[in-house]
Structure formats: C-alpha cells, structure tokens
Scaffold this motif. Structure first.
Motif, PDB file in Angstrom:
ATOM      1  N   UNK A 130      10.052  -0.094  56.065  1.00 23.19           N
ATOM      2  CA  UNK A 130       9.257  -0.658  57.163  1.00 23.19           C
ATOM      3  C   UNK A 130      10.152  -1.361  58.197  1.00 23.19           C
ATOM      4  N   UNK A 131      11.145  -2.142  57.692  1.00 20.54           N
ATOM      5  CA  UNK A 131      12.005  -2.925  58.589  1.00 20.54           C
ATOM      6  C   UNK A 131      12.753  -2.068  59.601  1.00 20.54           C
ATOM      7  N   UNK A 132      13.652  -1.197  59.132  1.00 25.25           N
ATOM      8  CA  UNK A 132      14.464  -0.412  60.083  1.00 25.25           C
ATOM      9  C   UNK A 132      13.622   0.477  60.998  1.00 25.25           C
ATOM     10  N   UNK A 133      12.422   0.876  60.558  1.00 22.10           N
ATOM     11  CA  UNK A 133      11.583   1.749  61.394  1.00 22.10           C
ATOM     12  C   UNK A 133      10.606   0.967  62.268  1.00 22.10           C
ATOM     13  N   UNK A 134      10.734  -0.360  62.206  1.00 17.59           N
ATOM     14  CA  UNK A 134       9.890  -1.255  63.023  1.00 17.59           C
ATOM     15  C   UNK A 134       8.406  -0.943  62.896  1.00 17.59           C
ATOM     16  N   UNK A 135       7.958  -0.835  61.660  1.00 16.96           N
ATOM     17  CA  UNK A 135       6.548  -0.531  61.409  1.00 16.96           C
ATOM     18  C   UNK A 135       5.789  -1.817  61.110  1.00 16.96           C
ATOM     19  N   UNK A 136       4.459  -1.729  61.171  1.00 18.71           N
ATOM     20  CA  UNK A 136       3.603  -2.875  60.834  1.00 18.71           C
ATOM     21  C   UNK A 136       2.536  -2.391  59.863  1.00 18.71           C
ATOM     22  N   UNK A 137       1.890  -3.334  59.216  1.00 10.83           N
ATOM     23  CA  UNK A 137       0.754  -2.975  58.366  1.00 10.83           C
ATOM     24  C   UNK A 137      -0.528  -3.273  59.124  1.00 10.83           C
ATOM     25  N   UNK A 138      -1.438  -2.313  59.177  1.00 12.74           N
ATOM     26  CA  UNK A 138      -2.654  -2.600  59.952  1.00 12.74           C
ATOM     27  C   UNK A 138      -3.732  -3.317  59.142  1.00 12.74           C
ATOM     28  N   UNK A 139      -3.859  -3.034  57.858  1.00 12.23           N
ATOM     29  CA  UNK A 139      -4.932  -3.676  57.080  1.00 12.23           C
ATOM     30  C   UNK A 139      -4.421  -4.469  55.875  1.00 12.23           C
ATOM     31  N   UNK A 140      -3.226  -4.144  55.402  1.00 12.65           N
ATOM     32  CA  UNK A 140      -2.715  -4.822  54.198  1.00 12.65           C
ATOM     33  C   UNK A 140      -2.655  -6.323  54.457  1.00 12.65           C
ATOM     34  N   UNK A 141      -3.374  -7.119  53.641  1.00 10.52           N
ATOM     35  CA  UNK A 141      -3.320  -8.560  53.872  1.00 10.52           C
ATOM     36  C   UNK A 141      -2.787  -9.364  52.702  1.00 10.52           C
ATOM     37  N   UNK A 162       3.000   5.200  53.987  1.00 11.15           N
ATOM     38  CA  UNK A 162       2.036   6.135  54.597  1.00 11.15           C
ATOM     39  C   UNK A 162       0.681   6.080  53.897  1.00 11.15           C
ATOM     40  N   UNK A 163       0.707   5.928  52.582  1.00 11.48           N
ATOM     41  CA  UNK A 163      -0.550   5.838  51.839  1.00 11.48           C
ATOM     42  C   UNK A 163      -1.295   4.544  52.186  1.00 11.48           C
ATOM     43  N   UNK A 164      -0.553   3.458  52.290  1.00 17.59           N
ATOM     44  CA  UNK A 164      -1.160   2.162  52.639  1.00 17.59           C
ATOM     45  C   UNK A 164      -1.885   2.287  53.970  1.00 17.59           C
ATOM     46  N   UNK A 165      -1.233   2.904  54.941  1.00 20.09           N
ATOM     47  CA  UNK A 165      -1.831   3.016  56.271  1.00 20.09           C
ATOM     48  C   UNK A 165      -2.983   4.019  56.290  1.00 20.09           C
ATOM     49  N   UNK A 166      -2.787   5.180  55.665  1.00 18.54           N
ATOM     50  CA  UNK A 166      -3.809   6.235  55.721  1.00 18.54           C
ATOM     51  C   UNK A 166      -5.089   5.809  55.015  1.00 18.54           C
ATOM     52  N   UNK A 167      -4.980   5.013  53.963  1.00 18.66           N
ATOM     53  CA  UNK A 167      -6.156   4.676  53.174  1.00 18.66           C
ATOM     54  C   UNK A 167      -6.646   3.253  53.402  1.00 18.66           C
TER      55      UNK A 167
END
Ligand code: AMP
Length: 541
Positions: free
Chosen positions: A287-298, A263-268
């Motif tokens: 992240x895996x089981x909740x099928x999430x993605x990272x929007x900016x983390x590269x 949540x911190x990675x995404x919010x900030x």
C-alpha cells in the motif's frame, strides 16, 4: 432451587441454523485455489453443511471421529466447520505449513478418519498418505471433473461428488454441549505438538465474547476478512462469530501477498480484517509505495505476535484504520485479551494513548489472568513487575488431548508468556519465558528491542535474542532484515536506541540477515535463529 429457563445446549449447529434463518442473503465471498472468486449466501452455506453431515453419516462415521482438513480459508472449509462439528464429529484443522513428518505424526496421534484437502496440498497428501494409518477416506476440495487421474491416493473422491445428491435438510443431533467439536495442535517448537480439544460450549461462549464491542465488535454491518488461517485456532473463531452476527465473510484463499489482500479488501468493501503482524507487513509494503488508501477498512485485529508500534502508527495515522492489539493462544480458543481504550483515556494526548494501544490489552470477560513470580506468589498489578502469565476460563484448556498429567498450576493454565499488568488491567507481554534475556540479573524485554528497531525507516523485521556473556550472563543482540533498497549502518542503528530505552538495555550488536526464520503460523522462530547464529561471538564478550 433451579432456574426455570430452557435447558438448551450451546451447539455449533445452532450457529449455522441461525445464519440460515436470520442472515439468509448475507454474502460469503471466497478467492479459490483455482484463482477465481466464488460467492454465495449463508443459506447456501447452511444447505451444503447439511450435505456434509449426510456424507459423513453415509460413511457410518462414529460421533466423535476426527475429520481433518488441510485447507485455506474458503467456503468449502466453512461448510466442513459446521457439517463436521454440527453432526457430532470433531473437526481437526491440520497446519499445511508443518513439515510432512509432523503432519503424519499429528494425523496419527489424532487418529483422523477422513482428510479433506485443497488442491494445492495434493503433493503433500501424496507424500504422507501411506504413513497416515487411520485415514480411510481422502476428499479433495474440488469439482468432480477437476479430480486428477492417477494421484496414487486410494479411493480419492472430489468434494463436490462426495456431497452431491445428499439432502439439504438435516436433523442435527442434540449433543451434550461439552462434547468435543474441533481440535488444533500447537505449533510447539520443541517436543511433539500437543492438541487443544475444543467443545461446543467453549466455542459458542468464545464466539459470544469475541463479537462484543470491546473485543472484535463484529456486526451485521461488517464485511470481515479473516487473513488469519482457518487451520490455526479456527481463524480466531471468526467463522463462528460471523455466523452468529451475520456479517459478510471474505476469504482470501491461498493469495496472501499484499497486492492480493489489498485488492480483495477494496473489491469486497472489507471493514474489518484480522491477521498476524507478518501479513500486515506485506500489506503495508504494497500500500505504501503504491500510494494507495483504504476506502472502507476501519479496524483490524493484530495478534499472534507482538504488534510493532510502527505498524499501529502507520495504520492509524496514514490510513485511518484502528488497530486492535490482541493476545491469545491455541490453548485459549484463542482470545485472551484485546486492547481498547477506556472512557478516561479518550482525553489523553495521542502519544499517551499510543502507550496503551501497544499493550496486549484487557482480559475479556470469561478469561481471568494473573502474573506469578518465581516463588509462585501473585505479583502486583503495577505495570512494572514481571511475572509468568497464567489464565483460566471456560474456553481455556483443562488438559491436552491424550496428554499425560495436568498442565494446570493450581487451576490456572501457565501460558509460557512473561507479562506485566497495570492497575487498569492492561496486560503487556514482554517475552516468551524461554526468550527472556537476563543481563546482570535484570530482565530485558526482547519485544521492546524489536519494536524500536522496526520503528527505524530502513528496517523491515527484527528479532532480538540473548547471547552468552562472561560477565553479564547474557546480552541482547538484534538480527535485522533491511527494507528493499534501504541502508543503515550498525552503529547508526545502535544510536537509534539511545534515549528510547535504558543504556544497559541497548543491544550489544546488530546482525544483518536476509530473513528471519518463521514458523508454521508466521511467528518468528527464535530457536532456529539461535541455531543459525551458533558460531556468532559477541564483540563485547
Ligand atoms: P499459538 O498458540 O501458536 O497461537 O501461540 C501463542 C503465543 O503467541 C502466545 O503464548 C504468545 O507468546 C504469542 N502471542 C500471541 N499474541 C501475541 C501478542 N499480541 N503479543 C505478543 N505475543 C503474542
């Protein structure tokens, strides 16, 4: 003939002044122990660091005195990084995960004078303060009105009251760049811990190096999340390099579970994160089981322990996040090598590139390394021959704080790691020297065996250790933790090794365990695992 350039000492105070003048409104975001999120700027961090320096002066604390912290990653800890070292005192980051007796031993050995601690460590401080003989001021990192009554800690003061009213300007002393700036005790699994004592010069040179493109590649466009703790090797130097480049800094505080970190990675808008594999295991587990993605983390730097290939693969192929595998140690400030590809590797197929990415990487300029054999002779860089890894450089220790004798071997620091180096200079750790498994006179890499097990879909964690064997001297077994809800049989896991390593390297047995014991810095504690399995007998023995 001397050069005619200005003789400016390399000082930590210059970093915070630079951040104040050049990155004024750059943000520093901290999740606090209170649970809320605090935000301010580099300029405010600089002003409060100067207040810390004044508060220490007001105590008439000598230059060189140790100021200890027991704290999570957060803005007040950052202010202590600059205020303490900048004013000539030595910042001593204590590891709160250590046993209380060890905390006492270390604080007394370091002769700490002040201890600043986060509210969550109040019970620990209450348990140890009577035995810490040199500490004369305790400071709790909280607002004045949050200081609990009757803690039993004499003279305890709230951080905000301690710095309140102090001027926000300060005349930083022009110290020698060789002066001590901070210290960190090794996690040492045997004997007493030993301390690396960093200098202003070593810290600044390390900060320059770590920001380079083939190292962490930090810039003013990054939003950086050091999950790696500020109480262990200065969070890999990130607080210093961040002030140098002016990136946004995001501190996770005590919330290190996968959900909170995600949540911190995404919010900030975090673009870059750094941590040990166990932390990323938790993140991927969320992240895996909740099928999430990272929007900016590269990109993410993973180090402190070998990064399993399955983790590099998941970050790259499922989430588009580049993994930079890094190696270092407390005695090296800590960065030694980092794995990035060379131009000639770019055309290689993905699986060939992967073989390189798995290695611990190439030496950063400033660190020289070599591998030596049992006879003390340097071994060839052929990617196959093992040797004891030794290093030297301006941010590698020369001796331990209050240590007896020199740890160096002919000017080189023996790391205690066993490694190969290939002709392109890529170093690969095969083991800690004390964890090496010798079977029939041949070495087996426990890291290889662990990596394969962790590539199995049902396995969350694996630790390989050698067991005594009457014929082969030692044989490997692998202790594994299954992922929740997943099953795998012993024989199927052993079959999974076939074709991936030589037959004689395949472990003799699998032991299913609830958890692998972890040390104070999140690394597997194989000594403890061996203790737990002391009654175990090899089926093949
Ligand atoms: P510490 O001083 O507690 O940070 O521990 C340093 C040790 O961690 C090194 O000597 C290595 O044994 C281990 N280590 C650090 N990074 C890696 C890595 N990328 N792969 C394997 N082992 C590592």
């Amino acid at each position: 003939m001397l050069g005619l350039m200005q003789d400016q000492p390399l000082l930590i105070s210059a970093l915070i002044e630079h951040a104040d003048r050049h990155h004024r409104d750059g943000e520093i975001v901290s999740r606090r122990t209170e649970g809320d999120v605090h935000r301010y700027t580099w300029t405010e961090a600089a002003a409060r660091s100067r207040q810390v320096a004044h508060a220490l002066d007001a105590m008439l604390l000598d230059v060189g005195s140790r100021v200890a912290t027991l704290a999570w990653n957060g803005y007040r800890h950052l202010e202590l990084y600059f205020g303490v070292s900048g004013s000539g005192r030595v910042l001593h980051t204590l590891n709160p995960r250590l046993h209380p007796d060890q905390v006492v031993w270390i604080a007394n050995h370091a002769e700490d004078q002040v201890l600043c601690f986060d509210t969550s460590f109040l019970p620990l401080v209450q348990a140890v303060h009577a035995k810490c003989t040199t500490i004369r001021q305790y400071v709790m990192l909280c607002d004045a009105d949050k200081l609990p009554a009757d803690t039993g800690i004499p003279g305890l003061i709230a951080y905000e009251a301690w710095i309140a009213g102090q001027p926000t300007t300060y005349d930083w002393p022009r110290l020698s760049e060789s002066a001590a700036s901070s210290m960190c005790y090794t996690s040492g699994t045997t004997g007493h811990p030993k301390a690396a004592l960093y200098s202003h010069r070593s810290t600044i040179l390390h900060a320059f190096a770590s920001a380079m493109p083939d190292v962490m590649g930090l810039s003013a466009r990054d939003s950086v999340l050091p999950v790696v703790p500020m109480f262990h090797v200065n969070a890999w130097g990130i607080p210093y390099s961040a002030a140098m480049v002016g990136c946004k800094l995001v501190f996770p505080g005590p919330a290190l579970d996968g959900k909170s970190v995600y949540e911190l990675i995404e919010a900030e808008g975090v673009t870059f994160a750094a941590g040990v594999p166990t932390v990323w295991q938790m993140l991927l587990g969320h992240v895996g089981p909740n099928q999430l993605k990272f929007s900016k983390l590269n990109r993410t730097v993973i180090g402190g322990a070998a990064c399993p290939p399955a983790m590099i693969d998941a970050f790259r192929n499922q989430y588009g996040v580049d993994v930079l595998h890094a190696w270092g140690m407390t005695e090296m400030s800590p960065l030694g090598t980092l794995c990035t590809l060379k131009n000639k590797h770019l055309a290689l197929p993905e699986d060939e590139q992967m073989k390189i990415r798995l290695k611990q990487g190439r030496a950063i300029f400033g660190v020289d390394m070599r591998i030596v054999g049992d006879d003390g002779r340097e071994q060839p860089w052929d990617g196959k021959t093992f040797g004891d890894l030794e290093v030297r450089g301006p941010w590698v220790i020369d001796s331990y704080f209050r240590g007896e004798g020199s740890p160096l071997n002919d000017g080189w620091f023996p790391t205690g790691d066993v490694a190969t180096i290939d002709p392109d200079g890529y170093m690969q750790i095969t083991d800690r020297s004390k964890d090496v498994i010798k079977s029939g006179g041949e070495w087996i890499s426990s890291i290889d065996i662990e990596n394969i097990a962790m590539g199995h879909p049902a396995i969350a964690m694996a630790a390989c250790i050698g067991m005594k064997h009457p014929k082969w001297d030692e044989r490997p077994i692998v202790a594994v933790v299954k992922k929740p809800g997943q099953e795998v049989a012993r024989d199927d896991l052993l079959k999974f090794y076939e074709g991936k390593i030589a037959k004689w390297q395949i472990p003799d047995d699998v032991v299913f365990v609830e958890a692998i014991p972890l040390g104070a810095t999140g690394k597997m504690l194989k000594t403890k695992l061996r203790e737990q399995l002391k009654d175990y007998r090899l089926p093949t023995a």
